[in-house]
Design an enzyme around this catalytic site. Structure first.
Site, PDB file in Angstrom:
ATOM      1  N   SER A  84       4.826 -10.184 -10.333  1.00 35.64           N
ATOM      2  CA  SER A  84       4.423 -11.146  -9.162  1.00 35.64           C
ATOM      3  C   SER A  84       5.300 -12.657  -9.360  1.00 35.64           C
ATOM      4  O   SER A  84       5.312 -13.138  -8.093  1.00 35.64           O
ATOM      5  CB  SER A  84       2.857 -11.689  -9.360  1.00 35.64           C
ATOM      6  OG  SER A  84       1.925 -10.561  -9.643  1.00 35.64           O
ATOM      7  N   HIS A 123       5.574  -4.563  -5.173  1.00 37.99           N
ATOM      8  CA  HIS A 123       4.527  -5.504  -5.500  1.00 37.99           C
ATOM      9  C   HIS A 123       3.222  -5.084  -4.543  1.00 37.99           C
ATOM     10  O   HIS A 123       3.387  -5.193  -3.654  1.00 37.99           O
ATOM     11  CB  HIS A 123       4.991  -6.943  -5.098  1.00 37.99           C
ATOM     12  CG  HIS A 123       4.257  -7.930  -5.431  1.00 37.99           C
ATOM     13  ND1 HIS A 123       3.748  -8.921  -4.467  1.00 37.99           N
ATOM     14  CD2 HIS A 123       3.667  -8.439  -6.660  1.00 37.99           C
ATOM     15  CE1 HIS A 123       2.844  -9.772  -5.232  1.00 37.99           C
ATOM     16  NE2 HIS A 123       2.614  -9.297  -6.629  1.00 37.99           N
ATOM     17  N   GLU A 138       4.779  -4.814  -0.829  1.00 37.72           N
ATOM     18  CA  GLU A 138       5.887  -5.368  -0.578  1.00 37.72           C
ATOM     19  C   GLU A 138       7.211  -4.709  -1.450  1.00 37.72           C
ATOM     20  O   GLU A 138       6.835  -4.556  -2.530  1.00 37.72           O
ATOM     21  CB  GLU A 138       5.878  -6.955  -1.398  1.00 37.72           C
ATOM     22  CG  GLU A 138       4.881  -7.833  -0.292  1.00 37.72           C
ATOM     23  CD  GLU A 138       4.923  -9.061  -0.870  1.00 37.72           C
ATOM     24  OE1 GLU A 138       4.716  -9.984   0.033  1.00 37.72           O
ATOM     25  OE2 GLU A 138       4.906  -9.429  -2.152  1.00 37.72           O
ATOM     26  N   ASN A 183       2.725 -14.338  -1.345  1.00 35.13           N
ATOM     27  CA  ASN A 183       2.229 -15.274  -2.130  1.00 35.13           C
ATOM     28  C   ASN A 183       2.950 -16.793  -1.927  1.00 35.13           C
ATOM     29  O   ASN A 183       2.370 -17.582  -2.345  1.00 35.13           O
ATOM     30  CB  ASN A 183       2.539 -14.968  -3.649  1.00 35.13           C
ATOM     31  CG  ASN A 183       1.493 -14.240  -4.117  1.00 35.13           C
ATOM     32  OD1 ASN A 183       0.362 -13.938  -3.612  1.00 35.13           O
ATOM     33  ND2 ASN A 183       1.667 -13.326  -5.354  1.00 35.13           N
TER      34      ASN A 183
END
Ligand SMILES: NC(=O)c1ccc[n+]([C@@H]2O[C@H](COP(=O)([O-])OP(=O)(O)OC[C@H]3O[C@@H](n4cnc5c(N)ncnc54)[C@H](O)[C@@H]3O)[C@@H](O)[C@H]2O)c1
Length: 678
Positions: free
Chosen positions: A120, A141, A153, A191
């Site tokens: 991450s 991801h 992702e 994120n």
């Protein structure tokens, strides 16, 4: 393209077990590896429990659970990954642990194996550099919970090869993920703006701008979400927010650095206290601050080429379950207001600059335009992708206009020999945008629906008559307009996951883009009526046996099927063909005599009893006017030129869309409707 036959997942924790579960749920074999047998067993236990909950919630049947579990092998022997096509790492978020693991995997795994990290917070390239195969290394991801959240992702780093990216996208598709391709940058796409959303909430609290209940209420109002940032942190863990914002702060700058109060809360090891009433007078200021930060960051990441505006929105909608993506929100609140909110943030934080993409749009003084259709030319083939997976690629006037534009471009391009239409995500195209129809009927603008349909017909005729070979890649569900687009292509390549269907008569209308016409021309009016009257799914297998699907292949063989079709003559779509014995009773259901019976509400004769009963029941739920007009259209189109046949369909469009049943059916998708026959 070689097959993705075997996938290994390393790490049987929360993410690893969820990823393995999803892969097995989608029918693929997977091996899940952890350091010790007891960790593997714990991971398998999590999966069993999740699946059991699925049974209780009627998502799975008990037998299905056994099938899913039978596809998962758990082991602590890393050699089990040696011959995998793809290895997905989901171990602790620790740089050294991951680096050591990838060195080991690089030694163990065969040359063909693609290694992927689910990190991450680290750069993908840092781990790729630990291996002798940086070209076969990528980031994948996932989002929690990976068996439920469809977003993935896909992160190529600088040295990732095109083949590795293609195979990773194929793997994503095979296990039901909606992929967005994102640059190897801190926080990737989602994120990058989600973490500042949490962090800024803490900062506002710290500054005393508002209390927790007010900030929660403002966030829910601004983003139309069910949980505000503090409640979300309580659920997912305050340390994760601290860790993520620290990484972003270190990598990008102080604007992203963790709020002191957030760190302190983690150190206290306490959850946020959500109790209290929101202070209505303070909500507006908090909303603007949230917009300034989240929308500003979304624009900044687009500026940096991390993701496109469409993928950024997709990330928010699919990954975070926001109703609208950041750019859709910008359009809704207006580019001027967005610009002002972001400008306030640039004044507050020295290192946050006005993103170009927003400044430009502000100058232009108009909303952002979204691209829903992409054209890519590869090996003399123009790939036209309907890229609106959040809406199952549904057609609306914008999508059709862009489809037309991409098609014209591909036709004009001399390097393009064949044009392939495909859908992003799990579906090919799930029909037309129903909301558009409802809006137009309510606004008394059925003439707009006519124009949209008429343009659609023109495009489909161009696709059908193109000098270049046109193919539909039906590797997922298609409905209505989607099936009609596929039928208009000169050839259809399908995988076993592909299907067609005409649900229109069940929602008060008829298939309006030549679906009746083309099906009837291929397999005869009876079978066409059967599919239109009943809305039954035509599986890829059925369509292949009927000669509607030109080639039925496994996903990994799609590319060679395209090549084979390109090398041969154009298929004769409307050739005479024999209906397979297995499907003859379906045609008999809609013989001329039986159609008269069905329209009068009586069961068909001369077909197996069970089939007669099923068909009568199903047709009983359809809109009578839609059934009658479909029947008339199919009869009238017989023997006419394509253009004349299209005109017949268009001529009845106003009649069907102005019925009360059409409005009722279109307004109640997924619910049973009592049609009035008017
Ligand atoms: N939890 C999330 O919401 C989320 C979301 C996206 C990505 N991620 C990432 O996914 C990864 C895993 O997170 P998690 O929440 O599943 O962690 P977790 O602690 O639940 O599980 C990690 C597992 O990895 C195993 N492991 C550790 N070292 C190993 C090694 N060398 N070889 C094999 N197995 C090893 C551990 O035994 C454990 O079972 C992390 O990189 C995390 O950042 C997490």
């Amino acid at each position: 393209m070689s097959q993705i036959n075997k996938i290994a997942v390393i790490g049987a924790g929360n993410m690893g077990s969820g990823i393995a579960q999803k892969i097995a749920q989608e029918g693929l074999n997977v091996v899940m590896i952890d350091l010790k047998d007891e960790y593997v067993e714990r991971g398998l236990g999590i999966i069993r429990q999740m699946l059991q909950e699925g049974v209780e919630r009627k998502i799975f049947k008990p037998g299905q659970v056994d099938d899913i579990l039978s596809r998962i092998t758990g082991t602590s022997d890393f050699e089990a990954a040696a011959d995998a096509d793809l290895v997905i790492e989901a171990v602790f978020e620790d740089k050294q642990v991951k680096a050591d693991l990838f060195k080991k995997l690089d030694q163990i795994c065969s040359k063909k194996t693609i290694l992927a990290t689910n990190t991450s917070s680290f750069y993908v390239k840092e781990f790729a550099e630990q291996t002798a195969r940086p070209d076969r290394f990528i980031g994948l991801h996932y989002f929690f919970h990976p068996a439920k959240n469809r977003l993935l992702e896909v992160i190529p780093h600088q040295a990732t090869s095109r083949d590795t990216l293609d195979k990773s996208l194929l793997a994503a598709k095979l296990h039901g993920k909606t992929a967005i391709v994102v640059k190897d940058a801190p926080g990737f796409a989602v994120n990058r703006f989600f973490v500042p959303f949490l962090n800024e909430a803490a900062r506002m609290l710290e500054e005393g701008l508002a209390d927790i209940p007010t900030i929660e209420a403002a966030a829910k109002q601004a983003f139309k979400i069910g949980m505000g940032p503090f409640e979300l942190m309580n659920v997912t863990g305050i340390p994760i927010a601290v860790h993520a914002s620290t990484t972003l702060g270190n990598e990008i700058g102080p604007f992203y650095a963790t709020a002191g109060i957030l760190k302190a809360q983690m150190e206290k090891n306490e959850l946020w206290d959500l109790a209290g009433e929101a202070d209505e007078a303070k909500i507006a200021a908090v909303v603007e601050r949230f917009y300034g930060v989240c929308l500003g960051v979304a624009a900044a990441l687009v500026d940096e080429g991390v993701a496109s505006i469409e993928d950024t929105d997709r990330g928010a909608k699919i990954g975070l379950r926001w109703i609208m993506g950041p750019f859709e929100i910008m359009n809704k609140i207006g580019v001027d207001r967005t610009h002002a909110a972001v400008e306030a943030i640039t004044r507050k934080y020295d290192d946050f600059k006005m993103p170009q993409v927003l400044a430009r749009q502000h100058e232009l003084g108009r909303p952002f335009e979204f691209k829903f259709v992409d054209l890519e030319v590869k090996d003399n083939i123009g790939y036209i992708t309907l890229n609106r997976p959040e809406a199952m690629n549904a057609l609306n006037p914008k999508v059709v206009a862009q489809l037309d534009q991409c098609f014209s471009e591909a036709e004009k391009n001399e390097a393009v020999e064949a044009i392939v239409f495909q859908g992003a995500g799990k579906a090919f195209v799930a029909g037309a945008d129903i909301r558009y129809f409802v809006q137009k009927i309510k606004a008394d603008k059925i003439s707009d629906i006519y124009d949209f349909t008429s343009k659609g017909h023109e495009l489909l005729l161009k696709i059908e008559n193109s000098a270049k070979m046109t193919m539909a890649l039906l590797d997922g569900l298609s409905l209505g307009g989607g099936s009609e687009l596929a039928l208009a292509c000169q050839a259809i390549i399908a995988t076993p996951a592909g299907s067609m269907g005409f649900p229109e008569t069940g929602i008060g209308i008829f298939p309006g883009l030549g679906g009746m016409l083309r099906t009837a021309r291929m397999v005869g009016p009876e079978l066409a009526k059967y599919y239109v009257f009943t809305g039954s799914t035509m599986t890829a297998q059925d369509a292949h046996e009927l000669g509607i699907v030109t080639k039925l292949v496994m996903p990994a063989d799609i590319d060679s099927a395209v090549q084979e079709l390109m090398a041969g003559d154009k298929p004769d779509k409307y050739r005479q063909r024999k209906i397979p014995d297995r499907l003859k009773p379906l045609a008999r259901v809609c013989s001329a005599d039986n159609v008269a019976r069905l329209l009068a509400g009586d069961p068909p004769q001369g077909v197996p009893e069970e089939l007669a009963a099923r068909v009568s029941k199903v047709i009983g739920f359809k809109a009578p006017v839609a059934l009658k007009l479909s029947n008339d259209i199919i009869d009238q189109q017989d023997g006419k030129s394509m253009e004349e046949a299209v005109a017949i369909e268009l001529g009845l469009l106003h009649d069907i869309f102005s019925t009360a049943d059409a409005l009722e059916g279109l307004s109640n998708i997924g619910r049973r409707v009592e049609f009035k026959g008017a």
